[in-house]
Write an enzyme that holds these catalytic residues in place. Structure first.
Site, PDB file in Angstrom:
ATOM      1  N   GLY A  67       3.130   3.821  -4.701  1.00 52.24           N
ATOM      2  CA  GLY A  67       3.571   5.097  -4.149  1.00 52.24           C
ATOM      3  C   GLY A  67       2.633   6.227  -4.535  1.00 52.24           C
ATOM      4  O   GLY A  67       1.408   6.121  -4.396  1.00 52.24           O
ATOM      5  N   ALA A  68       3.200   7.319  -5.041  1.00 54.64           N
ATOM      6  CA  ALA A  68       2.407   8.487  -5.398  1.00 54.64           C
ATOM      7  C   ALA A  68       1.439   8.220  -6.543  1.00 54.64           C
ATOM      8  O   ALA A  68       0.495   8.989  -6.754  1.00 54.64           O
ATOM      9  CB  ALA A  68       3.331   9.647  -5.761  1.00 54.64           C
ATOM     10  N   GLY A  87       2.209   2.238   3.832  1.00 55.32           N
ATOM     11  CA  GLY A  87       1.915   0.948   3.209  1.00 55.32           C
ATOM     12  C   GLY A  87       1.133   0.034   4.128  1.00 55.32           C
ATOM     13  O   GLY A  87       0.270  -0.736   3.682  1.00 55.32           O
ATOM     14  N   ASP A  88       1.401   0.103   5.431  1.00 54.78           N
ATOM     15  CA  ASP A  88       0.653  -0.701   6.389  1.00 54.78           C
ATOM     16  C   ASP A  88      -0.790  -0.205   6.503  1.00 54.78           C
ATOM     17  O   ASP A  88      -1.708  -0.994   6.732  1.00 54.78           O
ATOM     18  CB  ASP A  88       1.336  -0.661   7.751  1.00 54.78           C
ATOM     19  CG  ASP A  88       2.769  -1.182   7.685  1.00 54.78           C
ATOM     20  OD1 ASP A  88       3.041  -2.056   6.840  1.00 54.78           O
ATOM     21  OD2 ASP A  88       3.607  -0.703   8.462  1.00 54.78           O
ATOM     22  N   SER A 111       0.882  -1.513  -4.470  1.00 57.14           N
ATOM     23  CA  SER A 111       1.048  -0.132  -4.043  1.00 57.14           C
ATOM     24  C   SER A 111       2.146   0.522  -4.865  1.00 57.14           C
ATOM     25  O   SER A 111       3.290   0.063  -4.859  1.00 57.14           O
ATOM     26  CB  SER A 111       1.411  -0.105  -2.545  1.00 57.14           C
ATOM     27  OG  SER A 111       1.600   1.206  -2.102  1.00 57.14           O
ATOM     28  N   GLY A 170      -0.560   5.676  -6.660  1.00 55.00           N
ATOM     29  CA  GLY A 170      -1.759   5.042  -6.147  1.00 55.00           C
ATOM     30  C   GLY A 170      -1.677   3.533  -6.102  1.00 55.00           C
ATOM     31  O   GLY A 170      -0.618   2.949  -5.852  1.00 55.00           O
TER      32      GLY A 170
END
Length: 314
Positions: free
Chosen positions: A216-217, A253-254, A214, A219
């Site tokens: 963040g912004a 994130g979950d 992951s 992707g």
């Protein structure tokens, strides 16, 4: 049934204040409490997607009772412990939208309590289609515990998603989990590389069958036996999604882990699984309630996530 494991469950408490100032008394305008910990957040999203979910981990003391009372839509298989479940306290500044968070360390788990948990875990695996091992380990639990849980699941023929970091991740990767979902920092710490594509491949060489990082912004980036892909969110959701109160943690994130796990259970192709995971993540950030997702935004985003990549031989 999907099983989620949260060894270090929490009661998430959020205070909203007009402005957070050092060395000052504050009048709290709103208090919210909910059952927390990564695996419980994952379970909440999976249940909203229509999956049957069972949660396990530890719950102790008055805080643990509240955590249990506030579970909804999932089957409770939390194991009692003598020490009280931890709390996480988030103070949200309404003026700036920023948050300050305090995480308690968690209960000290005794060897007998850990043995009781392992017995529960093995029993639950018999009816599980997949298992997610999520979050930090509480004091008293061996740092290599996730590796043992991965091996137990593999012996039972149950696919494993692992979402943790640090030494717990490093040790568990060698047990060959089916999927790990680190963020950029956790992936760099594991591999020593800050280049995501290279790092995901290196994490596979260390034992993980598939790796979804992951970013963040930016992707998601994935390395799997079937191919390598990158999923990029659209610039913004269409329509008028709900606005989250400033500074409330999103659990985005979950939501990624929930999307990946649901795709694994439903045997979706990787591009579809990645699109679902990223759309859920963005829709969670847009929800007015932390840990839930905006369904209208999710359905809109799902068709507009861009997934590119290449299929490789297994």
């Amino acid at each position: 049934m999907i099983l989620t494991v949260t060894p270090n469950t929490a009661l998430d408490v959020t205070y909203r204040v007009p402005a957070l100032l050092p060395h000052a008394a504050h009048r709290v305008t709103e208090v919210t409490e909910r059952s927390g910990g990564k695996g419980l957040n994952v379970a909440r999203v999976l249940a909203a997607l229509g999956h049957e979910v069972t949660v396990t981990g530890f719950a102790g003391g008055p805080t643990g009772r509240v955590v249990r009372e506030r579970l909804a839509g999932v089957t409770d298989a939390l194991v009692p412990c003598a020490a009280p479940t931890r709390r996480t306290l988030t103070v949200a500044d309404e003026r700036t939208g920023q948050t300050t968070r305090f995480d308690e360390p968690g209960p000290v788990v005794t060897p007998a309590e850990w043995s009781a948990f392992q017995e529960t875990y093995e029993r639950l695996l018999a009816g599980a289609d997949a298992v997610a091992l999520c979050g930090s380990l509480p004091p008293g639990v061996p740092v290599g515990a996730y590796g043992g849980l991965v091996r137990t699941a593999r012996a039972a023929g149950v696919p494993v998603l692992l979402d943790t970091g640090g030494e717990a991740l490093r040790r568990a990767v060698a047990a060959r989990p089916d999927l790990i979902k680190p963020d950029a920092g956790e992936l760099a710490e594991l591999t020593g590389s800050h280049e995501p594509l290279r790092a995901t491949q290196d994490a596979r060489r260390r034992g993980a069958r598939s790796v979804v990082a992951s970013l963040g912004a930016q992707g998601l980036v994935a390395a799997t036996p079937e191919g390598r892909w990158r999923a990029v969110p659209p610039p913004r959701p269409r329509g008028n999604p709900a606005t989250r109160p400033p500074g409330i943690p999103t659990g985005a994130g979950d939501a990624v882990s929930a999307g990946l796990l649901s795709g694994l259970v439903e045997r979706l192709p990787w591009p579809g699984t990645l699109a679902r995971a990223l759309a859920l993540s963005a829709a969670t950030a847009l929800s007015p309630t932390a840990g839930e997702f905006d369904r209208v935004a999710y359905e809109d985003l799902l068709d507009r996530v861009a997934v590119t990549g290449e299929v490789t031989a297994a």
